[in-house]
Design a protein around this motif. Structure first.
Motif, PDB file in Angstrom:
ATOM      1  N   ARG A 150      17.306   9.383   3.314  1.00 10.22           N
ATOM      2  CA  ARG A 150      17.046   8.037   3.247  1.00 10.22           C
ATOM      3  C   ARG A 150      15.473   7.856   4.237  1.00 10.22           C
ATOM      4  N   SER A 151      14.923   6.869   3.696  1.00  8.69           N
ATOM      5  CA  SER A 151      13.528   6.419   4.535  1.00  8.69           C
ATOM      6  C   SER A 151      14.285   5.373   5.519  1.00  8.69           C
ATOM      7  N   ARG A 152      13.193   5.467   6.538  1.00 14.43           N
ATOM      8  CA  ARG A 152      13.352   4.399   7.627  1.00 14.43           C
ATOM      9  C   ARG A 152      12.383   3.407   7.329  1.00 14.43           C
ATOM     10  N   LEU A 153      12.894   2.134   7.684  1.00 15.02           N
ATOM     11  CA  LEU A 153      12.216   0.953   7.388  1.00 15.02           C
ATOM     12  C   LEU A 153      12.075   0.369   8.911  1.00 15.02           C
ATOM     13  N   VAL A 154      10.764  -0.117   9.238  1.00 17.40           N
ATOM     14  CA  VAL A 154      10.445  -0.712  10.446  1.00 17.40           C
ATOM     15  C   VAL A 154       9.744  -2.019  10.097  1.00 17.40           C
ATOM     16  N   VAL A 155      10.519  -3.025  10.332  1.00 16.04           N
ATOM     17  CA  VAL A 155       9.969  -4.378  10.054  1.00 16.04           C
ATOM     18  C   VAL A 155       9.680  -5.204  11.223  1.00 16.04           C
ATOM     19  N   HIS A 156       8.106  -5.876  11.340  1.00 12.29           N
ATOM     20  CA  HIS A 156       7.639  -6.624  12.294  1.00 12.29           C
ATOM     21  C   HIS A 156       7.049  -7.822  11.826  1.00 12.29           C
ATOM     22  N   ASP A 157       7.611  -9.165  12.508  1.00 14.17           N
ATOM     23  CA  ASP A 157       7.363 -10.233  12.090  1.00 14.17           C
ATOM     24  C   ASP A 157       6.131 -10.833  12.940  1.00 14.17           C
ATOM     25  N   ILE A 158       4.937 -10.935  12.552  1.00 12.87           N
ATOM     26  CA  ILE A 158       3.700 -11.453  13.518  1.00 12.87           C
ATOM     27  C   ILE A 158       3.671 -12.919  12.928  1.00 12.87           C
ATOM     28  N   PRO A 159       3.860 -13.776  14.323  1.00 18.46           N
ATOM     29  CA  PRO A 159       3.681 -15.288  14.082  1.00 18.46           C
ATOM     30  C   PRO A 159       2.297 -15.643  13.648  1.00 18.46           C
ATOM     31  N   ILE A 160       1.918 -16.384  12.855  1.00 15.99           N
ATOM     32  CA  ILE A 160       0.755 -17.067  12.355  1.00 15.99           C
ATOM     33  C   ILE A 160       0.550 -18.353  12.631  1.00 15.99           C
ATOM     34  N   MET A 211       0.841  -1.102   0.041  1.00 16.36           N
ATOM     35  CA  MET A 211       0.080  -0.059   0.057  1.00 16.36           C
ATOM     36  C   MET A 211       0.865   1.232  -0.020  1.00 16.36           C
ATOM     37  N   ILE A 212       0.674   2.193  -0.610  1.00 20.51           N
ATOM     38  CA  ILE A 212       0.998   3.555  -0.769  1.00 20.51           C
ATOM     39  C   ILE A 212       0.216   4.796  -0.382  1.00 20.51           C
ATOM     40  N   GLU A 213      -0.888   4.429  -0.634  1.00 28.93           N
ATOM     41  CA  GLU A 213      -1.927   5.589  -0.407  1.00 28.93           C
ATOM     42  C   GLU A 213      -2.222   5.884   1.139  1.00 28.93           C
ATOM     43  N   ASN A 214      -1.754   6.842   1.547  1.00 26.57           N
ATOM     44  CA  ASN A 214      -1.881   7.183   3.326  1.00 26.57           C
ATOM     45  C   ASN A 214      -3.303   6.869   3.783  1.00 26.57           C
ATOM     46  N   THR A 243       5.049 -10.700   7.564  1.00 26.17           N
ATOM     47  CA  THR A 243       6.132  -9.756   7.834  1.00 26.17           C
ATOM     48  C   THR A 243       5.393  -8.460   7.340  1.00 26.17           C
ATOM     49  N   PHE A 244       5.528  -7.299   7.988  1.00 23.71           N
ATOM     50  CA  PHE A 244       5.038  -5.944   7.966  1.00 23.71           C
ATOM     51  C   PHE A 244       6.158  -5.295   7.808  1.00 23.71           C
ATOM     52  N   GLU A 245       6.526  -4.421   6.522  1.00 23.84           N
ATOM     53  CA  GLU A 245       7.531  -3.522   6.302  1.00 23.84           C
ATOM     54  C   GLU A 245       7.118  -2.170   6.145  1.00 23.84           C
ATOM     55  N   ILE A 246       7.151  -1.245   7.046  1.00 23.92           N
ATOM     56  CA  ILE A 246       6.524   0.025   7.337  1.00 23.92           C
ATOM     57  C   ILE A 246       7.695   1.207   6.893  1.00 23.92           C
ATOM     58  N   GLU A 247       7.775   1.672   5.676  1.00 19.84           N
ATOM     59  CA  GLU A 247       8.518   2.750   5.257  1.00 19.84           C
ATOM     60  C   GLU A 247       8.153   4.206   5.804  1.00 19.84           C
ATOM     61  N   LEU A 248       8.901   4.796   6.575  1.00 16.45           N
ATOM     62  CA  LEU A 248       8.720   6.053   7.234  1.00 16.45           C
ATOM     63  C   LEU A 248       9.618   7.162   6.666  1.00 16.45           C
ATOM     64  N   PRO A 249       9.060   8.305   6.680  1.00 15.85           N
ATOM     65  CA  PRO A 249      10.114   9.327   6.019  1.00 15.85           C
ATOM     66  C   PRO A 249      11.237   9.507   7.334  1.00 15.85           C
ATOM     67  N   SER A 268       1.715   7.936  14.384  1.00 17.84           N
ATOM     68  CA  SER A 268       2.612   9.064  14.953  1.00 17.84           C
ATOM     69  C   SER A 268       3.256   9.707  13.453  1.00 17.84           C
ATOM     70  N   SER A 269       2.862   8.922  12.318  1.00 18.06           N
ATOM     71  CA  SER A 269       3.459   9.641  11.074  1.00 18.06           C
ATOM     72  C   SER A 269       2.212   9.755  10.096  1.00 18.06           C
ATOM     73  N   GLN A 270       2.203  11.005   9.626  1.00 17.19           N
ATOM     74  CA  GLN A 270       0.970  11.570   8.645  1.00 17.19           C
ATOM     75  C   GLN A 270       1.404  11.341   7.130  1.00 17.19           C
ATOM     76  N   SER A 271       2.907  10.784   6.856  1.00 16.92           N
ATOM     77  CA  SER A 271       3.335  10.711   5.491  1.00 16.92           C
ATOM     78  C   SER A 271       4.001   9.376   5.495  1.00 16.92           C
ATOM     79  N   THR A 272       3.442   8.353   6.097  1.00 15.26           N
ATOM     80  CA  THR A 272       3.898   6.779   5.696  1.00 15.26           C
ATOM     81  C   THR A 272       4.195   6.544   4.260  1.00 15.26           C
ATOM     82  N   LYS A 273       5.419   6.323   3.951  1.00 16.99           N
ATOM     83  CA  LYS A 273       5.658   6.054   2.191  1.00 16.99           C
ATOM     84  C   LYS A 273       5.098   4.704   1.901  1.00 16.99           C
ATOM     85  N   SER A 274       5.044   3.860   2.674  1.00 15.52           N
ATOM     86  CA  SER A 274       4.273   2.521   2.227  1.00 15.52           C
ATOM     87  C   SER A 274       4.305   1.417   3.192  1.00 15.52           C
TER      88      SER A 274
END
Length: 285
Positions: A127-137, A7-10, A116-122, A96-102
Motif C-alpha cells: 500500500r502507498s502512504r498518503l500525506v494530506v496538507h490543508d493550506i488555508p487560503i 501530477m504523476i511525473e516525478n 488541499t495537497f494529497e501526496i502519495e508516497l511509496p 526525501s522521496s525520489q519516487s513520489t507516486k502522485s
C-alpha cells in the motif's frame, strides 16, 4: 468554483516543489491565479501596482489531470492568496522521496477555504502512504483582480544573459558579507559586472563575452557599446532570487533600467519567472 489537478511525473513534481520553495524565500504572501491553461504565482509587495514577481506554469506540462471552473463562464479564473512558506513546508516530504507516486491539489472548504495537497508516497508494504496538507487560503473577489495582472516589460538600457546562476550565487554570497547592496552593471559588448563598495573596500567580479537577447523593446545599439549601465539593489533579495538555480533554468536574462529597476527573467521550457528589484539610491541611505 472548483479546482482539481494531479501530477504523476516525478520531474514535474520536483520542479513544482522547487519553484514553491523559491517563492517562499522571496515573499511572505503570494497570490495564485488559476486559469484553464496556466497557473500563475504573483508577488506584489506594493499593493498590486508594482508586481515584485510573476511566474507562469504551463498546466498541460505539469498536470496529468486538470479540472477547473472559475467564478463564471465569462471570468473563468480563480484568484487566491496564501502563505507560500506553509505551502513549501507541506511539500518537504517530496524532497526525501525520489519516487513520489502522485501529487493532487484541489480547492476545498474545511473550516475555511483551503488548498488541499494529497501526496502519495511509496511504502514498504504493497500500500502507498498518503500525506494530506490543508493550506488555508483567502479567495480574492473579482473586483480586485485588476491588481494582479501581468506586468509590462520595463524599458531598459542594457539586456544580457547572465552566467550560470550557481556560479553567480557563490559570488553574491561572498559579497553579501561585505555590504547590504550590490551594483549590477552591463553593456552592449557582453560584459556583466557585480560589485560592492564600502568605506574600506571595493570588490568587483567581471563576466565577459556573454550573449545578449535579440528580443526586447530596445533595438538600437548605442554608439559606444562599452558604456556600462548600472543599478544598485538589495543584495539579500538578489541572493534569494539566485536560489532559482535549483529550478534549472535554461537561460536567465538581466535587464537594467539604470537608477530605477533590475528586471530578472528566468526562462525554462515550461516555466517563466520575472522578478523585479527596485534600484536603491545609496546616496540617500
Amino acid at each position: 468554483m472548483k479546482f482539481r489537478g494531479k501530477m504523476i511525473e516525478n520531474q514535474c513534481i520536483r520542479q513544482f516543489s522547487q519553484l514553491v520553495t523559491l517563492i517562499a524565500r522571496l515573499a511572505k504572501v503570494c497570490v495564485i491565479r488559476i486559469t484553464s491553461s496556466k497557473i500563475y504565482f504573483i508577488i506584489s509587495e506594493m499593493g498590486g501596482s508594482n508586481p515584485g514577481m510573476w511566474a507562469e506554469l504551463e498546466q498541460g506540462h505539469f498536470f496529468n489531470e486538470f479540472d477547473m471552473e472559475g467564478v463564471s463562464s465569462e471570468n473563468n479564473e480563480i484568484f487566491l492568496e496564501l502563505v507560500p512558506d506553509k505551502l513549501a513546508k507541506s511539500l518537504n516530504s517530496l524532497k526525501s522521496s525520489q519516487s513520489t507516486k502522485s501529487l493532487k491539489i484541489k480547492l476545498t472548504k474545511k473550516h475555511s477555504p483551503c488548498l488541499t495537497f494529497e501526496i502519495e508516497l511509496p511504502s514498504l508494504s504493497s500500500r502507498s502512504r498518503l500525506v494530506v496538507h490543508d493550506i488555508p487560503i483567502t479567495l480574492i473577489p473579482r473586483r480586485l483582480w485588476h491588481l494582479y495582472q501581468e506586468p509590462a516589460m520595463p524599458s531598459y538600457e542594457a539586456s544580457i544573459y547572465l552566467p550560470p546562476l550557481k556560479q553567480l550565487r557563490h559570488v553574491v554570497e561572498r559579497l553579501k558579507s561585505l555590504s547590504a547592496h550590490a551594483t549590477l552593471s552591463a553593456n552592449h559588448k557582453g560584459t556583466f559586472i557585480i560589485s560592492v563598495a564600502t568605506d574600506t573596500v571595493d570588490v568587483s567580479t567581471y563576466f565577459k563575452n556573454l550573449a545578449m537577447p535579440a528580443w526586447g523593446n530596445n533595438t538600437e545599439r548605442p554608439e559606444n557599446v562599452e558604456d556600462l549601465h548600472s543599478a544598485t539593489v538589495d543584495i539579500k533579495k538578489l541572493a534569494q532570487f539566485l536560489q532559482g538555480d535549483q529550478v534549472n533554468p535554461s537561460r536567465v536574462i538581466c535587464n537594467i533600467h539604470g537608477g530605477k529597476t533590475v528586471h530578472l527573467f528566468l526562462l525554462h521550457d515550461n516555466i517563466t519567472l520575472q522578478y523585479f528589484l527596485p534600484a536603491i539610491n545609496t546616496g540617500q541611505i
